[in-house]
Each structure stands twice: as C-alpha cells, then as structure tokens.
Write a protein that holds these residues in place. Structure first.
Motif, PDB file in Angstrom:
ATOM      1  N   LEU A  86       0.724  -1.030   0.010  1.00 45.17           N
ATOM      2  CA  LEU A  86       0.167   0.074  -0.072  1.00 45.17           C
ATOM      3  C   LEU A  86       0.857   1.253   0.038  1.00 45.17           C
ATOM      4  O   LEU A  86       2.029   1.242   0.819  1.00 45.17           O
ATOM      5  CB  LEU A  86      -0.995  -0.142   1.170  1.00 45.17           C
ATOM      6  N   SER A  87       0.495   2.179  -0.771  1.00 46.53           N
ATOM      7  CA  SER A  87       1.301   3.540  -0.643  1.00 46.53           C
ATOM      8  C   SER A  87       0.531   4.522   0.306  1.00 46.53           C
ATOM      9  O   SER A  87       1.113   5.554   0.442  1.00 46.53           O
ATOM     10  CB  SER A  87       1.050   4.043  -1.936  1.00 46.53           C
ATOM     11  N   LYS A  88      -0.506   4.046   0.737  1.00 43.43           N
ATOM     12  CA  LYS A  88      -1.231   4.917   1.918  1.00 43.43           C
ATOM     13  C   LYS A  88      -1.145   4.641   3.154  1.00 43.43           C
ATOM     14  O   LYS A  88      -1.047   3.071   3.227  1.00 43.43           O
ATOM     15  CB  LYS A  88      -2.810   5.040   1.231  1.00 43.43           C
ATOM     16  N   LYS A 108      -0.616  14.480   4.613  1.00 39.41           N
ATOM     17  CA  LYS A 108       0.940  14.571   4.281  1.00 39.41           C
ATOM     18  C   LYS A 108       1.349  14.306   2.817  1.00 39.41           C
ATOM     19  O   LYS A 108       0.468  13.885   1.978  1.00 39.41           O
ATOM     20  CB  LYS A 108       1.753  13.264   4.886  1.00 39.41           C
ATOM     21  N   PRO A 109       2.392  14.866   2.130  1.00 41.55           N
ATOM     22  CA  PRO A 109       2.859  14.777   0.877  1.00 41.55           C
ATOM     23  C   PRO A 109       2.853  13.404   0.364  1.00 41.55           C
ATOM     24  O   PRO A 109       3.401  12.478   1.055  1.00 41.55           O
ATOM     25  CB  PRO A 109       4.336  15.297   0.796  1.00 41.55           C
ATOM     26  N   PRO A 110       1.950  12.867  -0.571  1.00 40.94           N
ATOM     27  CA  PRO A 110       1.797  11.522  -1.011  1.00 40.94           C
ATOM     28  C   PRO A 110       2.953  10.721  -1.414  1.00 40.94           C
ATOM     29  O   PRO A 110       3.178   9.666  -1.430  1.00 40.94           O
ATOM     30  CB  PRO A 110       0.635  11.693  -1.803  1.00 40.94           C
ATOM     31  N   GLN A 118       7.488   2.437   0.932  1.00 32.37           N
ATOM     32  CA  GLN A 118       8.446   1.565   0.000  1.00 32.37           C
ATOM     33  C   GLN A 118       9.610   1.262   0.519  1.00 32.37           C
ATOM     34  O   GLN A 118      10.092   0.003   0.471  1.00 32.37           O
ATOM     35  CB  GLN A 118       8.453   2.330  -1.329  1.00 32.37           C
ATOM     36  N   ARG A 119      10.275   1.978   1.343  1.00 34.19           N
ATOM     37  CA  ARG A 119      11.729   1.737   1.911  1.00 34.19           C
ATOM     38  C   ARG A 119      11.570   0.833   3.067  1.00 34.19           C
ATOM     39  O   ARG A 119      12.300  -0.064   3.131  1.00 34.19           O
ATOM     40  CB  ARG A 119      12.223   3.114   2.239  1.00 34.19           C
ATOM     41  N   PHE A 120      10.458   1.001   4.024  1.00 28.64           N
ATOM     42  CA  PHE A 120      10.116   0.043   4.744  1.00 28.64           C
ATOM     43  C   PHE A 120       9.909  -1.299   4.397  1.00 28.64           C
ATOM     44  O   PHE A 120      10.262  -2.249   5.122  1.00 28.64           O
ATOM     45  CB  PHE A 120       9.042   0.747   5.826  1.00 28.64           C
ATOM     46  N   ARG A 121       9.269  -1.307   3.498  1.00 26.10           N
ATOM     47  CA  ARG A 121       8.899  -2.754   2.656  1.00 26.10           C
ATOM     48  C   ARG A 121      10.170  -3.301   2.194  1.00 26.10           C
ATOM     49  O   ARG A 121      10.367  -4.450   2.467  1.00 26.10           O
ATOM     50  CB  ARG A 121       7.865  -2.526   1.476  1.00 26.10           C
TER      51      ARG A 121
END
Length: 256
Positions: free
Chosen positions: A95-97, A200-202, A210-213
């Motif tokens: 998810l990007s959100k 927040k800026p999307p 993405q980086r956490f993933r």
C-alpha cells in the motif's frame, strides 16, 4: 458487494471493517479474498489518502483464523493456505497509503499479525494481543517474522511458544500499540490520525512506505518459504486437526 467485510469512505479516509462479530471476526479464505479486493480499491481511489482497518462489535478486532476451516486441511491445502496469506500480506505491505489499525478487543494469531502490518495501532485498555496459535496446534511462521522485526527475538519466542496474550499496557510499553484511548474514542482517534496522515505529501509517504517494505522484504519471503515447508509437515502429521478439534470441543463445553 462484500459478504464478510464492510467498506466506507469518510472524506480522505477509507474504512474497512471485518464483519463476522458472531465469531469474533475470525477469517476464512473468502474474507481474506475480500480484504485483498478492498485494499486494492482504496489503493486505486485517488480521493482516499489513508486507510483504517477495524473489526465489528466491541469484543474483538479479530480472533485470527476460523478453525472450522483449517481443521479440515491436509498438506496440499495447507500450502494453498500459505499462498492466500501471501496475497493478503503482500497487498498490505505494498500500500502506498498509511494504514491505521483501530483495535477493539482481542487481536490474536493471524489477526495480531495483520495488526502489526499496519503503520499505526490505536487501542483501549481492554485490548489483548498475541500469538496463541500453538494452543490450537498451528505452527507459526509469518508471525515470528513480523514480531521479530518489531520486538526482537526474545519476546517473539515468549509469545510464540507460550501462546499467551499481552494486555494493552504491555503492548503499549513495547511499542506495539501507539496510543491507548477510551474504548468509545478508538475510532474517533483513528480517524483524526488518518486525516492528519492523509494531509502529508503523498509522494514522500509512498516512498517512505516503499523503503520500509524493502528493508523487511527478505525476511518476509523467507517466512513464506518456511511456511510452505513447515505447514506441509505439520498438517501431514495430523496434529493440527486433532488439536483444533480438542480446542473447539473445550470452547463449546465452556459455552454450554
């Protein structure tokens, strides 16, 4: 459209509710499939900038796996089961959100794991969380992966091998619950946080997630591979079916 979940949109926030309160929102294959579709819809809906996942009723976010389904598994079906979880977990992880888990009561087993896949967790004093799968004869594979990432090996071994549930205070103290509020304020607080995150800026939000993933992907893939191997061996032994029948019989006797 959905049989086992509910969806709604409030402003920039999409809300998904697990809707089997009569069995503490325990899930089966159909509910997992519906969750994948709901997350996909909100991911692709431009007006939705944050997502909340919660459970119907006031007793449980989710009791985890519906044992009436898994008690009939053989080794082949157990492997398919791992693939079903892969689809749901991958959809959540990509998810990007931002995803907020609004906890209302127990979050156990796979429901505990799903809660930990959220970005934030809001709960109340009556919340209990943990990995009691061993008590019903289910070996844990994805659970230890996500727990180890968040609370370390020692606590992961404690929760996995004992099957105990933590209370809200312990869960908050070790960082698994971000905020504890009165039970009747859980959804309101979750919505307020979701609206804050939605502003927040999307692009930055998407790239941070993405980086956490990326940082946890190798462990996730290892857990899935181990899940196929371990669940095939476990279900081929017949022990899970025996233990689940015993667990369900004891639970039925207590209710009688």
């Amino acid at each position: 459209m959905f049989k086992f979940i509910l969806t709604e949109v409030r402003g920039p926030v999409g809300i998904i509710t697990l809707n089997r309160p009569e069995i503490l929102n325990a899930w089966n294959a159909a509910m997992r499939d519906e969750l994948v579709v709901a997350f996909e819809q909100f991911e692709n809906q431009d007006g939705v900038r944050a997502i909340i996942l919660t459970g119907a009723g006031d007793r449980a976010f989710g009791a985890g796996q519906d044992l009436n389904e898994t008690k009939t598994f053989d080794a082949d079906r157990a492997e398919e089961w791992v693939a079903e979880w892969e689809r749901l977990y991958h959809r959540m992880r990509t998810l990007s959100k931002p995803l907020i888990i609004a906890l209302n009561g127990v979050a156990a087993g796979s429901a505990f794991q799903v809660a930990l896949l959220g970005d934030f967790r809001i709960g109340h004093a009556g919340v209990r969380m943990g990995q009691p799968e061993i008590n019903s004869g289910i070996a844990s594979t994805t659970g230890p992966w996500i727990m180890k990432e968040m609370i370390g090996l020692a606590r992961t071994m404690d929760l996995t091998l004992s099957g105990r549930l933590m209370d809200a205070e312990e869960s908050h103290r070790i960082g698994l619950i971000n905020r504890i509020v009165p039970q009747d304020r859980v959804m309101a607080e979750s919505l307020a946080l979701a609206e804050e995150l939605a502003a927040k800026p999307p692009v930055a939000m998407r790239l941070d997630k993405q980086r956490f993933r990326e940082m946890t992907e190798a462990g996730f893939r290892d857990a899935l591979a181990a899940g196929v191997r371990i669940q095939r061996e476990a279900y081929a032994s017949g022990e899970p079916a025996r233990m689940m029948e015993e667990f369900l019989a004891k639970r039925a006797a207590k209710r009688a």
